[in-house]
Motif scaffolding. Structure first.
Motif, PDB file in Angstrom:
ATOM      1  N   SER A  73      -7.765  -4.318 -68.924  1.00 17.84           N
ATOM      2  CA  SER A  73      -7.254  -2.978 -69.924  1.00 17.84           C
ATOM      3  C   SER A  73      -8.037  -2.217 -70.658  1.00 17.84           C
ATOM      4  CB  SER A  73      -5.881  -3.829 -70.711  1.00 17.84           C
ATOM      5  OG  SER A  73      -5.448  -2.748 -71.239  1.00 17.84           O
ATOM      6  N   ARG A  77      -3.815   3.493 -74.632  1.00 12.08           N
ATOM      7  CA  ARG A  77      -2.877   4.039 -73.581  1.00 12.08           C
ATOM      8  C   ARG A  77      -3.680   4.920 -72.641  1.00 12.08           C
ATOM      9  NH1 ARG A  77       2.098   5.641 -72.733  1.00 12.08           N
ATOM     10  NH2 ARG A  77       2.650   7.552 -71.504  1.00 12.08           N
ATOM     11  N   THR A 200      -6.739  -3.273 -62.905  1.00 10.07           N
ATOM     12  CA  THR A 200      -5.275  -3.422 -62.789  1.00 10.07           C
ATOM     13  C   THR A 200      -4.431  -2.679 -61.739  1.00 10.07           C
ATOM     14  OG1 THR A 200      -5.056  -1.825 -64.673  1.00 10.07           O
ATOM     15  CG2 THR A 200      -4.569  -4.314 -65.007  1.00 10.07           C
ATOM     16  N   ARG A 223      -0.139   2.373 -65.352  1.00 14.59           N
ATOM     17  CA  ARG A 223       0.580   2.018 -66.378  1.00 14.59           C
ATOM     18  C   ARG A 223      -0.169   2.279 -67.530  1.00 14.59           C
ATOM     19  NH1 ARG A 223       3.377   1.580 -62.885  1.00 14.59           N
ATOM     20  NH2 ARG A 223       5.093   0.180 -62.325  1.00 14.59           N
ATOM     21  N   PRO A 224      -0.039   2.471 -68.850  1.00 16.55           N
ATOM     22  CA  PRO A 224      -0.673   2.709 -70.033  1.00 16.55           C
ATOM     23  C   PRO A 224      -1.888   1.626 -70.193  1.00 16.55           C
ATOM     24  CG  PRO A 224       1.520   3.033 -70.483  1.00 16.55           C
ATOM     25  CD  PRO A 224       1.410   2.413 -69.230  1.00 16.55           C
ATOM     26  N   ALA A 226      -4.455   1.005 -67.993  1.00 17.63           N
ATOM     27  CA  ALA A 226      -4.870   0.731 -66.546  1.00 17.63           C
ATOM     28  C   ALA A 226      -6.246   0.862 -66.389  1.00 17.63           C
ATOM     29  CB  ALA A 226      -3.834   1.306 -65.674  1.00 17.63           C
ATOM     30  N   ARG A 254      -0.252  11.957 -67.343  1.00 16.86           N
ATOM     31  CA  ARG A 254       0.795  11.031 -67.742  1.00 16.86           C
ATOM     32  C   ARG A 254       0.183   9.956 -69.082  1.00 16.86           C
ATOM     33  NH1 ARG A 254       1.417   7.791 -62.408  1.00 16.86           N
ATOM     34  NH2 ARG A 254       3.115   6.625 -63.570  1.00 16.86           N
ATOM     35  N   PHE A 255      -1.152   9.777 -68.672  1.00 18.30           N
ATOM     36  CA  PHE A 255      -1.734   8.657 -69.797  1.00 18.30           C
ATOM     37  C   PHE A 255      -2.800   9.344 -70.536  1.00 18.30           C
ATOM     38  CE2 PHE A 255      -0.160   6.788 -65.913  1.00 18.30           C
ATOM     39  CZ  PHE A 255       0.851   5.964 -66.553  1.00 18.30           C
TER      40      PHE A 255
END
Length: 261
Positions: A73, A77, A200, A223-224, A226, A254-255
């Motif tokens: 990760s 975000r 991820t 996803r946040p 990623a 999106r992120f």
């Protein structure tokens, strides 16, 4: 005795003329009345000693689950883009062009052999603000299962190729080919000052799906925080290149996209 010797000589001539005589055979008379023949053995060469290679140690088994300690990760975000198996003169410059146009940076997990062959691409990656990650010398999927000394030699050789191309450039991460991690490769990477980088999101672009499929897979799985796995080397990356503008725009909206820290 003279008669017997004469008889033996006559027999030898007759046999030679008839084709019955053989090399290394001589005919002589014994104490009896009949001549006999004896064979002189042909010496055989001594066999050459054979060199046997010592058996290689067996590969250790892979763990059934991913070991702890992998970077999976960004910790924030925004997501991170990573590109594996380059640098490739066919694809890496085009990926770099797209990243520059989108004003985002990425992490390039480079293969040492390719870094040695294309140092100018390593320099461009660094010059344009991207990170470098060690991805082994020849993308050996079983590297993590080999003895620690082999792992260390492989990773060290790759780092040296990177440093030769771009002296002083930090190599903060190591990514195991195929994500086939073991405790041993984690320990060696840490010893060499590198953090183990996993992912991820894997759209499996290495399997050559269409650009639309790659974009859809990234969109669905992201996803946040990623870490997205893509490829700029190791084969035909036309589909990845075709997907990049769409997936980069989608992830930015999106992120956000960040550099790994």
């Amino acid at each position: 005795m003279q008669a017997r010797a004469a008889l033996a000589a006559v027999l030898a001539v007759v046999l030679a003329l008839s084709g019955c005589a053989e090399p290394n055979r001589t005919i002589h008379a014994t104490d009896g009345s009949q001549p006999t023949e004896s064979t002189t053995p042909t010496p055989t060469p001594s066999p050459r000693p054979t060199r046997t290679k010592p058996p290689k140690p067996p590969l250790r088994p892979l763990p059934t689950t991913l070991p702890a300690g992998l970077r999976r990760s960004t910790g924030v975000r925004p997501v991170a883009l990573t590109f594996d198996d380059g640098p490739s003169p066919a694809w890496t410059p085009k990926v770099l062009d797209q990243l520059r146009a989108a004003k985002v940076t990425a992490t390039f997990c480079v293969v040492g052999h390719e870094a040695q062959r294309h140092p100018e691409l390593i320099r461009r990656i660094v010059r344009e603000g991207h990170q470098l990650c060690n991805h082994s010398w020849r993308h050996d999927l079983d590297l993590a299962r080999r003895p620690a000394a082999e792992i260390r030699a492989d990773l060290t050789r790759t780092n040296k190729a990177i440093q030769a191309a771009a002296p002083g450039t930090p190599v903060a991460f190591y990514r195991q080919p195929g994500g086939r991690w073991t405790a041993e490769v984690l320990a060696v990477a840490k010893e060499l000052g590198m953090r183990p980088l996993h992912w991820t999101v894997d759209p499996q672009d290495w399997n050559k799906p269409t650009a639309a499929t790659i974009t859809k897979r990234v969109h669905s799985a992201a996803r946040p925080g990623a870490i997205v796995l893509l490829h700029d080397g190791g084969g035909d990356r036309a589909a990845t290149l075709g997907a990049c503008p769409h997936l980069i725009a989608d992830l930015k909206r999106r992120f956000g996209i960040t550099r790994l820290r």
